[in-house]
Design an enzyme around this catalytic site. Structure first.
Site, PDB file in Angstrom:
ATOM      1  N   SER A  14      23.899  19.036  48.132  1.00 12.07           N
ATOM      2  CA  SER A  14      25.049  18.157  48.544  1.00 12.07           C
ATOM      3  C   SER A  14      26.035  18.298  47.291  1.00 12.07           C
ATOM      4  O   SER A  14      25.580  18.800  46.198  1.00 12.07           O
ATOM      5  CB  SER A  14      24.704  16.527  48.540  1.00 12.07           C
ATOM      6  OG  SER A  14      23.913  16.722  49.790  1.00 12.07           O
ATOM      7  N   SER A  30      24.845  20.293  53.827  1.00 13.52           N
ATOM      8  CA  SER A  30      25.257  19.632  52.317  1.00 13.52           C
ATOM      9  C   SER A  30      25.979  18.303  52.970  1.00 13.52           C
ATOM     10  O   SER A  30      26.739  18.313  53.670  1.00 13.52           O
ATOM     11  CB  SER A  30      26.286  20.506  51.833  1.00 13.52           C
ATOM     12  OG  SER A  30      26.646  20.204  50.740  1.00 13.52           O
ATOM     13  N   ASP A  75      29.028  16.245  51.680  1.00 16.63           N
ATOM     14  CA  ASP A  75      30.071  16.370  50.720  1.00 16.63           C
ATOM     15  C   ASP A  75      30.841  15.071  50.724  1.00 16.63           C
ATOM     16  O   ASP A  75      31.730  14.843  51.705  1.00 16.63           O
ATOM     17  CB  ASP A  75      30.916  17.557  50.905  1.00 16.63           C
ATOM     18  CG  ASP A  75      29.956  18.846  51.138  1.00 16.63           C
ATOM     19  OD1 ASP A  75      29.077  18.867  50.560  1.00 16.63           O
ATOM     20  OD2 ASP A  75      30.437  19.620  52.039  1.00 16.63           O
TER      21      ASP A  75
END
Length: 375
Positions: free
Chosen positions: A238, A276, A278
Site C-alpha cells: 500500500s 494495494s 492507496d
C-alpha cells in the site's frame, strides 16, 4: 540526500528549504523505529507522527479532506473527516496490525493534553503492510513507542527511508519507507507551500519510473524479495500520503488536493494494483480560529474564513502531484538494504539508479550533480 542531489529533477517547481512537509509552517514530524531480532522473528517496524500545528495550537482544528484511490487497506478517522472536514489530532503511520494500539495511544495522549476538557477525539491512523520483513503478527508497536514518536516530533529536516512507520516497507520490490518533499509556489501564484509525506510500500519492479524514464525495465535482474518462499507477490502492499499546505483551503478543496496525490503516484508507476491500499489525506493550516467540534463549549454562531479562488488553485494541484512524486522517490533513494524474516530486500541506491537512467536514455552530462555522486 534526496533524489535531486544526484541531479534528477522532478517537475518544474521549487522545493522549500527542507524539501519536506515541514516546510509548511507549524508542521512537525516524529519517528520511532523498531529494529530487533528475537529468537526466530525479526522486528522491522515503527510509528511516524505528523503534527499539523505545534504545541497547544494543534488542538485548533485544520480543514481537511481525504481520498481513497484503492481501498485494500485501512484507516481510522476518515469518516469524521468526510463529515466535518476537520482534523483535530496528529496523523500517524504504522503497520497494518498496529492501527488499533496507535489509535488508542493517541486518544490517551489527547486526553492527557487537554485535561479532559473535550468530549472525544477521532485520531487519523494510516497503515501499510510490513509483514514480509517484520513479524507483523507479534504486534510489537506499543503505546510507549507512539508517545516517543510524538515527543520527538520536530520541524526542520525529516528523516527518510527505513524509519518510523516505514521501517519494514517495500516499494517497487526495492526497500521503501518514508519519503517527503515540498513545493513553494511563485508569488504570482500565491506564494504558498505544499508538502507531502508518504509511506511507500507498493508497486511492481517493471512499472517503476523516475522523472518519466522507465528504469524498471532495466532493473529486473536485481533479485526481488518476493522470490523468497512465502514472501508475498509483486505489487502487494500500500501507500499512504499526507499533504499539508498553508494555502487557505476549505474542506472540499482539501479533498481536491488529496486526489492529486494519485497523479504523483501514477508518475512513479503506482496506483493500478488491486492488492494495494492507496489512501490520501490533505490538510490546510491557512485558516485560524476554527473552533473544535466536540460540543463541549458552544462557540460563536459564525466564523470568518479565507479560501483560495478557483482561478489560483491549479498551481496547488501541480505542486501536490510533484511533491508526492518526489517524496516516493526520496523514500526509495534514502532506504538501505534490509534483511528480516529470512528475506533480503535490496535498496535502489544512487549508483544503481544512475546506471539504469543512462540505460534508458537519461543524459548524465546534462546533470553535473550526477557526476559528483558517481565519482
Amino acid at each position: 540526500m534526496g533524489i535531486r542531489d544526484i541531479g534528477v529533477r522532478i517537475g518544474h517547481g521549487t522545493p522549500g528549504p527542507f524539501n519536506g512537509i515541514t516546510d509548511v509552517q507549524g508542521v512537525r514530524v516524529g519517528h520511532r523505529t523498531l529494529v530487533e531480532n528475537r529468537a526466530e522473528v525479526s522486528i522491522r517496524t515503527g510509528v511516524t507522527i505528523i503534527e499539523p500545528r505545534p504545541g497547544i495550537a494543534r488542538f485548533e482544528p485544520c480543514f481537511t479532506g481525504c481520498h481513497v484511490l484503492n481501498g485494500n487497506g485501512d484507516a481510522t478517522g476518515l469518516e469524521w473527516i468526510r463529515e466535518s472536514g476537520l482534523l483535530s489530532t496528529p496523523i500517524a503511520y504504522t503497520n497494518t496490525h498496529s492501527v488499533g494500539v496507535v489509535r488508542d495511544a493517541l486518544v490517551a495522549a489527547e486526553r492527557t493534553s487537554v485535561g479532559g476538557s473535550q468530549y472525544w477525539c477521532m485520531p487519523v491512523v494510516l497503515e501499510t503492510f510490513d509483514g514480509v520483513l517484520n513479524d507483523i503478527w507479534g504486534q510489537h508497536v506499543t503505546a510507549v513507542h507512539v508517545h516517543e514518536a510524538q515527543a520527538q516530533a520536530t520541524s526542520g529536516p525529516v528523516a527518510e527511508g527505513s524509519v518510523g512507520g516505514g521501517t519494514g516497507m517495500i516499494c517497487h520490490e526495492f526497500k521503501g519507507g518514508i519519503g517527503t518533499s515540498s513545493r513553494r509556489l511563485e508569488p504570482r501564484e500565491g506564494g504558498w507551500t505544499v508538502g507531502a509525506l508518504v509511506q511507500a510500500n507498493y508497486g511492481r519492479r517493471e512499472a517503476l519510473r523516475v522523472a518519466g524514464y522507465p528504469v524498471g525495465d532495466v532493473l529486473r535482474e536485481v533479485p526481488s524479495p518476493f522470490e523468497a518462499r512465502q514472501a508475498g507477490v509483486p505489487g502487494m502492499g500500500s501507500i499512504v500520503v499526507t499533504l499539508a499546505t498553508d494555502a487557505p483551503l476549505l474542506p472540499h478543496q482539501c479533498e481536491q488536493l488529496a486526489r492529486r496525490a494519485s497523479i504523483g503516484l501514477a508518475r512513479v508507476g503506482g496506483g493500478t494494483e488491486y492488492a494495494s491500499g492507496d489512501i490520501f489525506v490533505a490538510f490546510s493550516v491557512g485558516n485560524r480560529g476554527i473552533p473544535p467540534a466536540d460540543y463541549s463549549t458552544p462557540g460563536e454562531p459564525l466564523m470568518s474564513l479565507r479560501a483560495v479562488s478557483g482561478d489560483f488553485i491549479s498551481p496547488l494541484f501541480v505542486a501536490a502531484a510533484e511533491a508526492v512524486e518526489e517524496a516516493i522517490l526520496n523514500a526509495l533513494f534514502a532506504a538501505d538494504d534490509m534483511e528480516g524474516q529470512g528475506v533480503h530486500v535490496h535498496a535502489l541506491g544512487a549508483t544503481r539508479l544512475l546506471k539504469a537512467l543512462e540505460q534508458v536514455g537519461w543524459r548524465r552530462d546534462a546533470h553535473p550533480a550526477a557526476h559528483r555522486v558517481a565519482d
